[in-house]
Design a protein around this motif. Sequence first.
Motif, PDB file in Angstrom:
ATOM      1  N   THR A 154       0.816  -1.225   0.000  1.00  0.00           N
ATOM      2  CA  THR A 154       0.000   0.000   0.000  1.00  0.00           C
ATOM      3  C   THR A 154       0.844   1.268   0.000  1.00  0.00           C
ATOM      4  O   THR A 154       0.298   2.358   0.063  1.00  0.00           O
ATOM      5  N   LEU A 155       2.148   1.114  -0.093  1.00  0.00           N
ATOM      6  CA  LEU A 155       3.032   2.276  -0.047  1.00  0.00           C
ATOM      7  C   LEU A 155       2.725   3.265  -1.169  1.00  0.00           C
ATOM      8  O   LEU A 155       2.616   4.466  -0.926  1.00  0.00           O
ATOM      9  N   LEU A 156       2.561   2.771  -2.375  1.00  0.00           N
ATOM     10  CA  LEU A 156       2.327   3.640  -3.532  1.00  0.00           C
ATOM     11  C   LEU A 156       0.894   3.615  -4.040  1.00  0.00           C
ATOM     12  O   LEU A 156       0.531   4.436  -4.884  1.00  0.00           O
ATOM     13  N   ASN A 157       0.093   2.674  -3.561  1.00  0.00           N
ATOM     14  CA  ASN A 157      -1.266   2.556  -4.088  1.00  0.00           C
ATOM     15  C   ASN A 157      -2.241   2.265  -2.947  1.00  0.00           C
ATOM     16  O   ASN A 157      -2.272   1.163  -2.412  1.00  0.00           O
ATOM     17  N   LYS A 158      -3.026   3.289  -2.610  1.00  0.00           N
ATOM     18  CA  LYS A 158      -4.031   3.145  -1.556  1.00  0.00           C
ATOM     19  C   LYS A 158      -5.444   3.242  -2.128  1.00  0.00           C
ATOM     20  O   LYS A 158      -6.403   3.494  -1.405  1.00  0.00           O
ATOM     21  N   GLU A 159      -5.572   3.038  -3.427  1.00  0.00           N
ATOM     22  CA  GLU A 159      -6.882   3.124  -4.061  1.00  0.00           C
ATOM     23  C   GLU A 159      -7.789   1.990  -3.569  1.00  0.00           C
ATOM     24  O   GLU A 159      -7.322   0.888  -3.282  1.00  0.00           O
ATOM     25  N   THR A 160      -9.055   2.278  -3.515  1.00  0.00           N
ATOM     26  CA  THR A 160     -10.038   1.313  -3.025  1.00  0.00           C
ATOM     27  C   THR A 160      -9.962   0.003  -3.796  1.00  0.00           C
ATOM     28  O   THR A 160      -9.989  -1.074  -3.197  1.00  0.00           O
ATOM     29  N   SER A 161      -9.845   0.075  -5.118  1.00  0.00           N
ATOM     30  CA  SER A 161      -9.818  -1.157  -5.914  1.00  0.00           C
ATOM     31  C   SER A 161      -8.598  -2.017  -5.556  1.00  0.00           C
ATOM     32  O   SER A 161      -8.693  -3.243  -5.501  1.00  0.00           O
ATOM     33  N   HIS A 162      -7.469  -1.380  -5.295  1.00  0.00           N
ATOM     34  CA  HIS A 162      -6.261  -2.126  -4.916  1.00  0.00           C
ATOM     35  C   HIS A 162      -6.422  -2.761  -3.539  1.00  0.00           C
ATOM     36  O   HIS A 162      -6.076  -3.933  -3.331  1.00  0.00           O
ATOM     37  N   LEU A 163      -6.965  -2.012  -2.591  1.00  0.00           N
ATOM     38  CA  LEU A 163      -7.185  -2.549  -1.242  1.00  0.00           C
ATOM     39  C   LEU A 163      -8.196  -3.695  -1.271  1.00  0.00           C
ATOM     40  O   LEU A 163      -8.019  -4.703  -0.585  1.00  0.00           O
ATOM     41  N   ALA A 164      -9.243  -3.548  -2.092  1.00  0.00           N
ATOM     42  CA  ALA A 164     -10.244  -4.612  -2.221  1.00  0.00           C
ATOM     43  C   ALA A 164      -9.600  -5.868  -2.814  1.00  0.00           C
ATOM     44  O   ALA A 164      -9.866  -6.985  -2.344  1.00  0.00           O
ATOM     45  N   GLU A 165      -8.751  -5.676  -3.810  1.00  0.00           N
ATOM     46  CA  GLU A 165      -8.061  -6.819  -4.411  1.00  0.00           C
ATOM     47  C   GLU A 165      -7.178  -7.530  -3.385  1.00  0.00           C
ATOM     48  O   GLU A 165      -7.151  -8.759  -3.321  1.00  0.00           O
ATOM     49  N   MET A 166      -6.493  -6.762  -2.559  1.00  0.00           N
ATOM     50  CA  MET A 166      -5.669  -7.352  -1.504  1.00  0.00           C
ATOM     51  C   MET A 166      -6.523  -8.174  -0.535  1.00  0.00           C
ATOM     52  O   MET A 166      -6.151  -9.284  -0.149  1.00  0.00           O
ATOM     53  N   MET A 167      -7.657  -7.621  -0.145  1.00  0.00           N
ATOM     54  CA  MET A 167      -8.539  -8.330   0.788  1.00  0.00           C
ATOM     55  C   MET A 167      -9.119  -9.587   0.151  1.00  0.00           C
ATOM     56  O   MET A 167      -9.264 -10.619   0.817  1.00  0.00           O
TER      57      MET A 167
END
Length: 160
Positions: free
Chosen positions: A84-97
């Motif tokens: 999440t250092l460079l990308n805190k976008e919702t879609s990225h966080l959702a993908e991580m989850m």
Amino acid sequence: MEFSNETALLQAIYKGGAMGTLSIAQLLPKVQNPCFRTDLQTQLNEYQKVMKQAESQLKALSVCPKELPPWEKTMLTMSLQAQTLLNKETSHLAEMMIQGSNMGIVSLTKVLNCYRIPNEVESGPEGPKHMDAHQKARDLANNMIQAEKDNINRLKTYLG
């Protein structure tokens, strides 16, 4: 206390809940989308509920739940920070989850499959290959797997 399949299954359930709880606690401060935040908080509550149920069943067996080792907590925290250092976008966080929930499903399914009910298992010359886990623990594991599937379906709406 003697090792039992029920204990191993409940410890795996507890660990899955602990991993999910720690992950969400790390991600919540980075979440900007209010709907996504609400969904993560709902998921966090589910993990905490499952952990309490697993803990209760373990205590009934006179066993304490195993906490995540410090090194495992550190590795998870470092991994989440790096992702999440460079990308805190919702879609990225959702993908991580979603990826975390998938890992939880796979991990718990493997443990659950090791403890099938004997009539579901072929017997060899040494006897049954798998031993039965107490049904209450199996039900909790299946409920957690279903909750993870539900979480994935809910989080898919944030992918973009």
